[in-house]
Design a protein around this motif. Structure first.
Motif, short mmCIF file in Angstrom:
data_model
loop_
_atom_site.label_atom_id
_atom_site.label_comp_id
_atom_site.label_asym_id
_atom_site.label_seq_id
_atom_site.Cartn_x
_atom_site.Cartn_y
_atom_site.Cartn_z
N ALA A 263 -11.76 -41.02 16.25
CA ALA A 263 -13.21 -40.78 16.19
C ALA A 263 -13.56 -39.30 16.07
N GLN A 264 -12.56 -38.44 15.92
CA GLN A 264 -12.85 -37.04 15.66
C GLN A 264 -13.33 -36.89 14.21
N LYS A 265 -14.25 -35.96 14.00
CA LYS A 265 -14.85 -35.77 12.69
C LYS A 265 -14.55 -34.37 12.17
N VAL A 266 -14.26 -34.27 10.89
CA VAL A 266 -14.09 -32.97 10.23
C VAL A 266 -14.95 -32.97 8.97
N GLY A 267 -15.43 -31.80 8.61
CA GLY A 267 -16.29 -31.72 7.44
C GLY A 267 -16.24 -30.37 6.78
N LEU A 268 -16.55 -30.38 5.50
CA LEU A 268 -16.66 -29.16 4.71
C LEU A 268 -17.94 -29.28 3.88
N SER A 269 -18.83 -28.32 4.01
CA SER A 269 -20.11 -28.40 3.29
C SER A 269 -20.44 -27.06 2.65
N GLY A 270 -21.24 -27.14 1.61
CA GLY A 270 -21.67 -25.93 0.93
C GLY A 270 -23.08 -26.09 0.38
N LYS A 271 -23.81 -24.99 0.30
CA LYS A 271 -25.16 -24.99 -0.23
C LYS A 271 -25.35 -23.77 -1.11
N LEU A 272 -25.98 -23.99 -2.27
CA LEU A 272 -26.24 -22.90 -3.19
C LEU A 272 -27.68 -23.02 -3.69
N SER A 273 -28.45 -21.94 -3.53
CA SER A 273 -29.82 -21.93 -4.02
C SER A 273 -30.16 -20.53 -4.53
#
Length: 594
Positions: free
Chosen positions: A303-313
């Protein structure tokens, strides 16, 4: 100036066009009014809420459908009868039509009759719980009105009481004896308790990825205990909240007809743990923007969570790596770790931030939680145009944050009822040429309530303060308070309310107060309209509040619900503009303002 009036005109035209979209039958009559006669117990507004048929309102025409209206009349009589007025009925009704305008008005005559009161309450067949305990749980009292819903609620309460004590097969049959002449009623509950059950085994079916211990740690019951139905429901809710499962069913199953034990069966359907999201959008401040996110929500089945996110504006670049452990060291403490790199172009300066944040939080109740967080950032300012600051400089920041929140909203993305109250307290150290220590306190409240079935009122309050400690002299530009723009005071330019330098650039302040009031109304299907009033300001010192009172701006807007979220367009009026300020602003964005 032409742009401003064009924007206002566009919003008004769309609102008027939307009000005509509901006319799906050319020959349908619009209802101008509905009046009631003979009612004294319930106000006309209360009776109107019982009916589906309604009168037309501004931008919301209502149409007359005979079959719906006849059902409404039946429901009105039933409403009275279920609330103790057993003789109530609809005496008559009249409809006045205007054939030329295709309009009509409705008048309803009501006979309420005499109310029926409870004369006595009794319980029979109970041995597990004494009469006194059951009578407290029932919640019915001699001399009160006989209300069918309260009798039904009392029946359910008794069944729940027995089910929580292991008596899963208990039967409760309510009985009502009515004296029509005296308008009195006797209410009794006949109880058949049957056998008490305990838990033998806990059986889990459907697990493919998640480990069994992850399920077991969220259960509030165990083998050998008396079956408690409320604990089964609480465990089911806790497993849903992990976000790992599409469906969860927890139920007791019989072993054989003679056993006083039951197995607890947990049937689970897991979600696909991997997820990739991508989105594009447009906002008046960010301009065009793109967002991408890669998530895995059940690392090694734990139930451990990992994530990679990115935002460009147009003004922002951000990349973030996240990790979540819902049970820290075997204790139900949620730990979030975030490592990020961001670049933002703000009015007066550009800022690059590299760092991380660790948050440890605990749920205190169904709606409340508290957390403690540590953050570390390396901050680099460039293209600084604000006076009294160099063109480029860097600083390091360490801070400790204590937070508490109470949130009972029905929907966090498009709320129609509920409230949020949060308090954040932070102590931070900023290292530039000298060391500055400052504290921050922010109170944020939001409240939502329905006015009618198509209209809600939404209120928001944000109040904050910053203070310097010891010989500290400066608070970093990116840590100060700002206001003005699409998420605060919508009649003003972005961040342009509050202290400005000689060039008209925002320098931020140490005290902030912003209030928002919105009336949100559904116009037609996915289209909604908003009337709002924003007021607030930012100040450097408390003494400045008298010199610079709060700024305010009324406005109107549109909301359009899409599968990807709410798209909004707002126009705020700056009705007392200062030199150089616009007389209003038009903003496009995603999501509700608050």
């Amino acid at each position: 100036m032409k742009k401003r009036y064009s924007a206002i005109l566009l919003i008004i035209i769309l609102l008027l066009m939307a009000s005509g979209l509901s006319a799906n039958k050319k020959n349908a009559f619009t209802i101008t009014s509905i009046t009631f006669e003979g009612n004294s117990v319930y106000k006309s507004r209360t009776l109107q809420e019982v009916m589906v048929t309604t009168a037309s309102k501004f931008l919301s025409p209502a149409y007359y459908y005979p079959e719906v209206f006849i059902e409404d009349l039946k429901n009105l009589a039933l409403f009275y009868q279920q609330n103790g007025y057993l003789q109530a009925k609809i005496n008559d009704y009249s409809i006045e039509r205007n054939e030329e305008k295709k309009q009509l008005s409705i008048s309803i005559q009501i006979f309420e009759g005499e109310p029926t009161y409870i004369e006595g309450i009794s319980v029979f067949g109970n041995s597990v719980f004494p009469d006194s305990t059951l009578m407290k749980k029932i919640g019915l009292y001699k001399g009160h009105l006989l209300q069918q819903k309260k009798v039904q609620d009392a029946t359910y309460t008794l069944l729940t009481l027995y089910a929580n004590a292991g008596f899963l097969d208990t039967e409760v049959v309510p009985g009502i004896k009515i004296n029509d002449e005296l308008h009195r009623a006797l209410v009794d509950f006949r109880i058949t308790e049957n056998e008490q059950f305990s838990i033998r085994n806990i059986i889990i079916r459907g697990l493919e990825i998640t480990k069994k211990k992850i399920i077991m740690r969220d259960l509030t019951f165990k083998s050998g205990e008396i079956v408690n139905y409320s604990k089964l429901l609480a465990s089911q809710r806790a497993l849903y909240l992990t976000g790992l499962f599409e469906s969860i069913f927890i139920r007791p199953v019989a072993i054989d007809s003679l056993s006083s034990e039951k197995d607890i069966l947990i049937e689970i359907k897991e979600k696909v743990p991997g997820e990739f999201n991508i989105g594009v959008g447009y906002g008046s401040i960010d301009k065009a923007r793109i967002f991408a996110e890669l998530l895995y929500s059940d690392l090694w089945g734990t139930a451990q969570k990992v994530g990679l996110s990115g935002k460009l504006s147009y003004i922002t670049r951000k990349i973030e790596v996240s990790y979540t452990e819902p049970w820290t060291f075997g204790v139900k403490l949620k730990t979030d770790v975030n490592i990020f790199a961001t670049y933002n172009e703000e009015p007066g300066y550009d800022v690059s931030e590299y760092g991380g944040k660790v948050i440890v939080g605990k749920s205190l109740s169904k709606y409340s939680s508290a957390s403690i967080a540590y953050r570390y950032e390396r901050v680099h300012f460039s293209h600084v145009k604000v006076q009294e600051f160099p063109d480029k400089y860097s600083s390091n920041l360490n801070s400790l944050i204590l937070s508490a929140i109470h949130d009972n909203r029905d929907n966090i993305f498009n709320t129609t009822s509920g409230h949020v109250l949060s308090l954040d307290s932070e102590i931070a150290t900023s290292y530039e040429k000298t060391t500055n220590v400052f504290g921050r306190l922010v109170l944020h409240g939001k409240y939502y309530a329905p006015i009618t079935h198509t209209t809600i009122i939404a209120l928001s309050l944000e109040a904050g303060g910053l203070t310097l400690f010891g010989n500290s002299t400066n608070i970093p530009l990116n840590e100060r308070f700002y206001t003005g723009g699409p998420h605060s005071l919508r009649g003003f330019s972005y961040r342009k309310v509050g202290p400005l330098d000689n060039k008209g650039l925002p320098i931020g302040g140490r005290y902030k107060l912003v209030n928002n009031i919105e009336i949100r109304r559904t116009i037609y299907k996915a289209l909604g309209g908003v009337i709002f009033f924003d007021f607030g300001n930012v100040w450097n010192y408390m003494k400045d509040i008298k010199k610079e009172p709060m700024r305010s701006c009324p406005g109107i807007g549109l909301r359009f619900a899409t599968p990807l979220g709410i798209v909004r367009c707002d126009y705020g009026f700056n009705w007392f503009p200062k030199n150089g300020e616009p007389s209003g602003k038009l903003y496009f964005s995603l999501g509700q303002t608050f």
